[in-house]
Design a protein around this motif. Structure first.
Motif, mmCIF file in Angstrom:
data_model
loop_
_atom_site.group_PDB
_atom_site.id
_atom_site.type_symbol
_atom_site.label_atom_id
_atom_site.label_comp_id
_atom_site.label_asym_id
_atom_site.label_seq_id
_atom_site.Cartn_x
_atom_site.Cartn_y
_atom_site.Cartn_z
ATOM 1 N N ARG A 1 124.674 18.724 -90.936
ATOM 2 C CA ARG A 1 125.889 18.026 -91.651
ATOM 3 C C ARG A 1 125.835 17.535 -92.817
ATOM 4 N NH1 ARG A 1 128.415 14.465 -86.340
ATOM 5 N NH2 ARG A 1 127.483 15.704 -84.688
ATOM 6 N N GLN A 2 124.560 16.702 -93.000
ATOM 7 C CA GLN A 2 124.569 16.200 -94.451
ATOM 8 C C GLN A 2 124.329 17.368 -95.411
ATOM 9 O OE1 GLN A 2 125.491 13.923 -95.923
ATOM 10 N NE2 GLN A 2 123.975 12.092 -95.467
ATOM 11 N N ARG A 3 123.556 18.716 -95.043
ATOM 12 C CA ARG A 3 123.462 19.629 -96.168
ATOM 13 C C ARG A 3 125.102 20.323 -96.436
ATOM 14 N NH1 ARG A 3 118.701 22.684 -96.782
ATOM 15 N NH2 ARG A 3 116.805 21.295 -96.269
ATOM 16 N N VAL A 4 125.698 20.223 -95.258
ATOM 17 C CA VAL A 4 127.190 20.842 -95.626
ATOM 18 C C VAL A 4 127.936 19.795 -96.510
ATOM 19 C CG1 VAL A 4 129.172 21.131 -94.427
ATOM 20 C CG2 VAL A 4 127.257 21.907 -93.138
ATOM 21 N N ALA A 5 127.622 18.364 -96.115
ATOM 22 C CA ALA A 5 128.096 17.448 -96.905
ATOM 23 C C ALA A 5 127.803 17.476 -98.476
ATOM 24 C CB ALA A 5 127.991 15.982 -96.755
ATOM 25 N N GLU B 1 123.616 5.849 -98.798
ATOM 26 C CA GLU B 1 122.390 5.991 -97.457
ATOM 27 C C GLU B 1 122.711 7.381 -97.052
ATOM 28 O OE1 GLU B 1 120.896 3.324 -96.744
ATOM 29 O OE2 GLU B 1 121.771 1.598 -97.173
ATOM 30 N N PRO B 2 122.087 8.338 -97.666
ATOM 31 C CA PRO B 2 122.255 9.611 -97.406
ATOM 32 C C PRO B 2 121.516 10.148 -96.210
ATOM 33 C CG PRO B 2 121.000 9.597 -99.426
ATOM 34 C CD PRO B 2 121.602 8.087 -99.112
ATOM 35 N N THR B 3 120.411 9.213 -95.892
ATOM 36 C CA THR B 3 119.560 9.422 -94.775
ATOM 37 C C THR B 3 119.838 8.411 -93.816
ATOM 38 O OG1 THR B 3 117.689 8.327 -95.891
ATOM 39 C CG2 THR B 3 117.790 10.847 -96.331
ATOM 40 N N GLY B 4 120.586 7.368 -93.797
ATOM 41 C CA GLY B 4 120.766 6.368 -92.941
ATOM 42 C C GLY B 4 121.064 6.968 -91.541
ATOM 43 N N ALA B 5 121.517 7.967 -91.381
ATOM 44 C CA ALA B 5 122.225 8.432 -90.004
ATOM 45 C C ALA B 5 121.337 9.403 -89.224
ATOM 46 C CB ALA B 5 123.543 8.693 -89.901
ATOM 47 N N LEU B 6 120.123 9.909 -90.251
ATOM 48 C CA LEU B 6 119.457 11.047 -89.836
ATOM 49 C C LEU B 6 118.040 10.717 -89.093
ATOM 50 C CD1 LEU B 6 119.961 13.020 -92.990
ATOM 51 C CD2 LEU B 6 121.168 13.360 -90.950
ATOM 52 N N SER C 1 113.772 11.304 -88.817
ATOM 53 C CA SER C 1 112.846 11.537 -89.950
ATOM 54 C C SER C 1 112.723 12.789 -90.550
ATOM 55 C CB SER C 1 111.660 10.847 -89.729
ATOM 56 O OG SER C 1 111.031 11.610 -88.522
ATOM 57 N N ARG C 2 112.815 13.821 -89.589
ATOM 58 C CA ARG C 2 112.726 15.432 -90.090
ATOM 59 C C ARG C 2 113.718 15.463 -91.051
ATOM 60 N NH1 ARG C 2 113.336 20.295 -87.927
ATOM 61 N NH2 ARG C 2 112.246 21.824 -88.810
ATOM 62 N N ALA C 3 114.825 15.319 -90.443
ATOM 63 C CA ALA C 3 116.130 15.715 -91.233
ATOM 64 C C ALA C 3 116.104 14.915 -92.745
ATOM 65 C CB ALA C 3 117.592 15.510 -90.515
ATOM 66 N N GLY C 4 115.833 13.495 -92.408
ATOM 67 C CA GLY C 4 115.772 12.873 -93.524
ATOM 68 C C GLY C 4 115.102 13.294 -94.483
ATOM 69 N N GLU C 5 113.981 13.830 -94.278
ATOM 70 C CA GLU C 5 112.940 14.083 -95.333
ATOM 71 C C GLU C 5 113.517 15.599 -95.957
ATOM 72 O OE1 GLU C 5 110.031 13.709 -96.268
ATOM 73 O OE2 GLU C 5 109.571 11.699 -95.157
ATOM 74 N N GLN C 6 114.434 16.526 -94.916
ATOM 75 C CA GLN C 6 114.772 17.491 -95.684
ATOM 76 C C GLN C 6 116.059 17.457 -96.797
ATOM 77 O OE1 GLN C 6 116.246 19.509 -92.183
ATOM 78 N NE2 GLN C 6 114.328 20.671 -91.924
ATOM 79 N N VAL C 7 116.490 16.204 -96.602
ATOM 80 C CA VAL C 7 117.599 16.034 -97.348
ATOM 81 C C VAL C 7 117.012 15.340 -98.390
ATOM 82 C CG1 VAL C 7 119.622 14.149 -97.905
ATOM 83 C CG2 VAL C 7 119.529 15.618 -95.483
#
Lengths: 775, 241
Positions: free
Chosen positions: B160-164, B180-185, B187-193
């Motif tokens: 979703r964040q990548r789409v955003a 807060e782009p990683t606030g709702a992710l 840790s793995r998804a956060g790292e990717q973002v």
């Protein structure tokens, strides 16, 4: 209960717009319903009540004393619950001096007293006639002041065939059994020409046909031709109700439309409140509210504004109905009760809130079923179905994105869309119906105006406003008019009330000569043909309907003291201007006519200056009073005014429904709107998006609502016309053309856009920062 | 690592100023959320704003995004005075010059991932076909091409964040704002973002990141601005981890 009330109060405060919409919808709908119900009640109840109180006659029958004896009449009691009579009866033309109250033939009955088993008269002033030379006259009750100021007090006596009768009292017969009563001895002296019997029947008497059937039962054993005439009570009742009867069908239609719109909008508002309040419901349940308490909160939330709206709407409806009732029933003597009855108040005060409550139960029960967890997490589940596919298809079109997004919104919440479209549909139905009604009246007026010439002229009466009278005879006036430049056709008419055997009310006959038929009256024939012989007459639809006559019937009149039988050979649309119901008869000379009794109509040659022509008449003879025809009829003004006001009210209610829907959509989509604005959607695009979706619904509602409106018009207008005793030609019912239909579709769009604009503008100004940064 | 060639092709950090806040004050009632903040961000910089809750981070981001107006002071972004613009002007400015990503993604539930991204271009008047073409390029670059027809509810948080992010980059913004782009992710998804943001900055995308996450700030930002009670308490250059 206090927790429920506290939660409901908080919900009302939080949803001010929805509360306002529910209240306003309830107010408008209640007002419409109260007016309609009040008229419905007024049309029947006062007369029926008064008739029952007086034990009024179901049938007033006149028998020929030469063919049947009083003993025979008394003995004939088949199906009769109670009878009064035999009473001697005479009809006569009163000599001058009785003023405007007793113009035309008067029916006098010889009766020993006002009481009896049938037709118990209300002797409201003076006393009963107890000696020869005394008479009691029939009139609705008046209070002392009105009596003193009105025309009754100026009738000390009347003269019947040379006999002077002193008025000793005033009584009222609801069933209109006679114009006056004398003692039986006095009646004998007057040489009665008929014998009156008053009947109350057992069994069904609800229709004219039923009464006629009962009457046939009574007269079966009597000698043939004994019954001269009979009048069922429905004749008087219908005359009394005629005024309101015209308004009732269309007011009823508006009332029903209002109710349906109210139900739809309330369903929409309440279901919207439940859906947008899922989180609130979840919180309430999590706090410990039982499902029933949650439902109670939501029902209270809608019932409170609905009740306030109903109270105000009932008061408004009462205020609106009162002048109409007073106008319709003024002075008819049916208890003088022109207020809105209690049951109508109760229907408004209790019925509408109950309706709202029942409508709210369906969506509120959803709140009952939802678990706290479901409610709190509602909206997070992925959406499925047609809506997504439609949105995707719209995204690929060439439409501006704000437009295609708006159109896609319609499919996101199909139930809300359906309810909104239904209210728009009914809004357009209302507008279609109202414009059709108005158009029909305008066309009818145009048809009406097609007959009767361009100028009407009547010689001034001696007591007229100018004080100048014409010295010309009827023939001289005609010659004068024919000699004026511009005169193309002249019709001359003499209107006289004439006694008709078997009818208690006289008929006004227009004796005509000249070009009357060619001046449009013959063109307005609905059935039959124009007169071709002295014993033929043409009647208006109103007269035929009112008197229960048909083309081909024969009636017996007393003309210049001679019984004359005439045949009705045609039915026409319109009467000549002036009093009466409209019978057209070939010309007759009468010795007792005044110059002011004659009436002239002139058709002008094309290009003639109307004003100059009328000036020329006045210059040639100041005793002649000319006026141009035209103008708008009172009925047209009232019906058009009422229908316009009610159409605007209901269109406003429909627009409020749209407003509510858009407000709910904005509430649901606050986050989406914030996001769209954050990526560059301008305020104008936000408005376009929200208004587009409703405008599309307006088009759909318009296209679907028009057939309903047309159907309502085709059904209701003839009903109203029937109540007014008017037969409408089909041409006045075919009122719509393609341009009008397109405009009606636009009315749906207009209602939708007006309703959507306010919440759309507020959405465009939405502060997005907080919405976006917090879930 | 994805080259992100279609995202933008701009030079690295220059001396050109993209954001200038000059004495910005924002009051909510009697409380000052920002109290005389002055800040400059140059083209190609990646600036992280940190601070405790209520210190004014989000308010600062709103000022730069034109989502809110200062009570006093000047806000200049990409050479335009946002504090003087009307609502329509701000919307047009955001459309053409800013990209935003949020903690909770803010995707439209009833549009597919591809249509969510294409929407940003369609609002500028691009045809649906052209917008979808550009969106597809971004999907390829961001490694989510296989999810283009999926609706947001069926995407993972990282997707979703990548789409955003794709949506934010659609109109080649001068400045990318991340709240807060990683606030709702996880840790793995956060790292990717985070990787994605680093890549974007490395090809010249100016970034302003508001976060509580020190790791995000230290990995993605070249400068750290710390706020306290509506004021800038400290500014420091960062060596990316």
């Amino acid at each position: 209960m206090s927790a429920v009330w506290a939660a409901a109060k908080a919900a009302i405060r939080r949803r001010r717009l929805q509360t306002f919409v529910i209240g306003l919808v309830a107010l408008f709908c209640t007002a419409t319903v109260v007016v309609s119900l009040a008229l419905l009640d007024a049309m029947s109840a006062p007369f029926d009540r008064a008739l029952a109180q007086q034990r009024g006659a179901h049938a007033v029958a006149a028998f020929d004393p030469a063919k049947v004896t009083g003993a025979q009449l008394t003995a004939a009691r088949d199906g009769v619950e109670a009878a009064a009579g035999p009473f001697g009866q005479v009809m006569f033309e009163p000599d001058g001096g009785s003023g405007p109250v007793l113009r035309g033939p008067v029916t006098l009955v010889g009766r020993p007293g006002p009481g009896g088993d049938v037709d118990r008269l209300d002797l409201w002033r003076g006393r009963w006639a107890s000696a020869p030379g005394e008479v009691v006259l029939n009139a609705p009750p008046e209070d002392e002041t009105n009596f003193a100021m009105g025309p009754f007090s100026r009738i000390p006596s009347l003269t019947a065939d040379g006999t002077t009768l002193t008025v000793v009292g005033w009584a009222f017969s609801v069933g209109g059994s006679a114009d006056g009563w004398v003692t039986p001895e006095q009646m004998t002296a007057l040489r009665p020409t008929g014998t009156q019997m008053l009947y109350r029947f057992s069994g069904d008497v609800s229709t004219r046909e039923a009464v006629q059937q009962r009457l046939t039962g009574v007269t079966t054993g009597l000698p043939g031709g004994a019954l001269i005439a009979a009048q069922p009570y429905q004749v008087v009742k219908e005359e009394a109700a005629e005024g309101s009867g015209v308004y009732l069908p269309f007011l009823g239609t508006f009332g029903v439309l209002g109710l349906i719109i109210a139900v739809i909008i309330v369903a929409n508002v309440v279901s919207g409140a439940v859906i947008s309040g899922f989180r609130h419901i979840g919180m309430l349940k999590a706090l410990g509210f039982t499902p029933r308490q949650v439902v109670a909160v939501y029902l209270t939330m809608v019932t409170v504004p609905a009740t306030v709206g109903a109270i105000l709407g009932t008061a408004l409806g009462d205020l609106g109905a009162r002048p109409l009732l007073e106008d319709t029933f003024r002075g008819m003597g049916f208890g003088q009760d022109t207020g809105v009855p209690a049951w109508v108040w109760a229907a408004g005060l209790v019925g509408i809130p109950m309706l709202v409550l029942l409508t709210a139960l369906v969506p509120a029960s959803r709140a009952h079923r939802l678990s706290a967890a479901e409610a709190i997490s509602a909206g997070s589940a992925p959406r499925r179905g047609h809506g997504l596919r439609v949105q995707r298809a719209l995204g690929g079109t060439r439409l501006p994105r704000s437009v295609s997004l708006g159109l896609g919104h319609l499919f996101a919440r199909p139930a809300r869309t359906a309810l909104t479209m239904a209210s728009l549909l009914l809004g357009v139905t209302t507008v279609t119906f109202a414009t059709g009604l108005s158009d029909t009246l305008i066309r009818y007026s145009a048809l009406d105006a097609a007959a009767g010439g361009d100028v009407s002229i009547r010689p001034e009466p001696p007591d007229g406003p100018t004080g100048v009278t014409s010295s010309r005879t009827d023939k001289e006036v005609e010659a004068l008019l024919r000699g004026l430049p511009g005169t193309e056709r002249i019709g001359i008419a003499l209107s006289r009330p004439v006694s008709v055997l078997g009818q208690s009310e006289p008929v006004h006959v227009n004796f005509i000569r000249g070009d009357v038929a060619a001046m449009g009256y013959e063109d307005q024939l609905l059935e039959g043909r124009w007169t071709a012989a002295p014993d033929e007459m043409v009647a208006t639809s109103e007269l035929l309907n009112k008197r229960g006559l048909e083309v081909g019937d024969t009636i017996t009149m007393e003309l210049q003291g001679v019984r004359t039988t005439v045949t009705l050979v045609g039915e026409t649309l319109q009467n000549l201007p002036g009093p009466g119901d409209g019978l057209f008869a070939p010309w007759r000379e009468f010795d007792d006519m005044e110059p002011s009794d004659y009436f002239y109509q002139v058709d002008l040659a094309e290009g003639t200056d109307l004003e100059a022509y009328m000036r020329a008449i006045r210059a040639a003879d100041p005793g002649l009073s000319p006026w141009s025809r035209g103008g708008t009829s009172e009925l047209q003004v009232i019906v058009t005014g009422f229908s316009s006001v009610l159409a605007v009210l209901l269109a406003t209610v429909a627009a409020l429904g749209v407003l509510n829907t858009v407000a709910l959509n904005v509430l649901d989509r606050r986050r989406d709107l914030g996001m769209l604005k954050s990526i560059g959607m301008t305020p104008r695009q936000v408005i376009t998006m929200l208004v587009t979706s409703m405008a599309a619904l307006g088009v759909a509602g318009g296209l679907l609502g028009i057939p309903f409106g047309v159907a309502a018009h085709r059904l209701v207008v003839p009903l109203s016309a029937g109540a007014a005793k008017v037969t409408l030609p089909d041409s006045v019912l075919r009122v719509w053309d393609p341009v009008q239909l397109a405009l009606l579709v636009l009315s749906g769009v207009l209602i939708a856009v007006v309703g959507a604009l306010l919440p759309a503008r507020s959405a465009a100004r939405l502060t997005i920062a907080r919405v976006l940064h917090n879930e | 690592m994805t080259p992100l060639s279609v995202v933008r092709s701009v030079p690295g950090m220059t001396t050109e100023t993209v954001v200038r806040l000059d004495g910005v004050r924002k009051e909510f009632g009697e409380t000052a959320a920002l109290d005389g903040v002055s800040l400059e961000i140059r083209r190609g910089e990646a600036v992280a704003v940190m601070g405790p809750s209520g210190c004014g981070k989000s308010t600062l981001l709103n000022m730069v995004a034109g989502l809110d107006r200062p009570t006093a002071g000047e806000v200049t972004v990409h050479g335009e005075r946002l504090d003087r613009m009307n609502e329509t002007g701000l919307a047009l400015f955001r459309r053409h010059h800013l990209g935003m990503i949020f903690q909770f993604f803010n995707l439209l539930d009833d549009l597919s991932a591809l249509d969510n991204v294409a929407l940003a271009a369609q609002l500028t008047g691009s045809s649906a076909a052209a917008a979808r073409r550009r969106a597809l390029e971004l999907f390829d670059e961001l490694g989510i091409a296989g999810r283009r027809d999926v609706y947001p509810a069926a995407l993972s948080g990282g997707e979703r964040q990548r789409v955003a992010v794709a949506r934010a980059l659609m109109n080649r913004p001068a400045l990318l704002l991340a709240d807060e782009p990683t606030g709702a992710l996880d840790s793995r998804a956060g790292e990717q973002v985070m990787d994605l943001l680093i890549d974007l900055n490395q090809i010249g995308q100016t970034l302003l990141i508001v976060t509580h996450d020190e790791r995000l700030a230290h990995r993605c930002a070249s400068r750290l601005v710390e706020l306290a009670d509506g004021r800038i308490a400290r500014e420091s250059a960062l060596d990316r981890v």
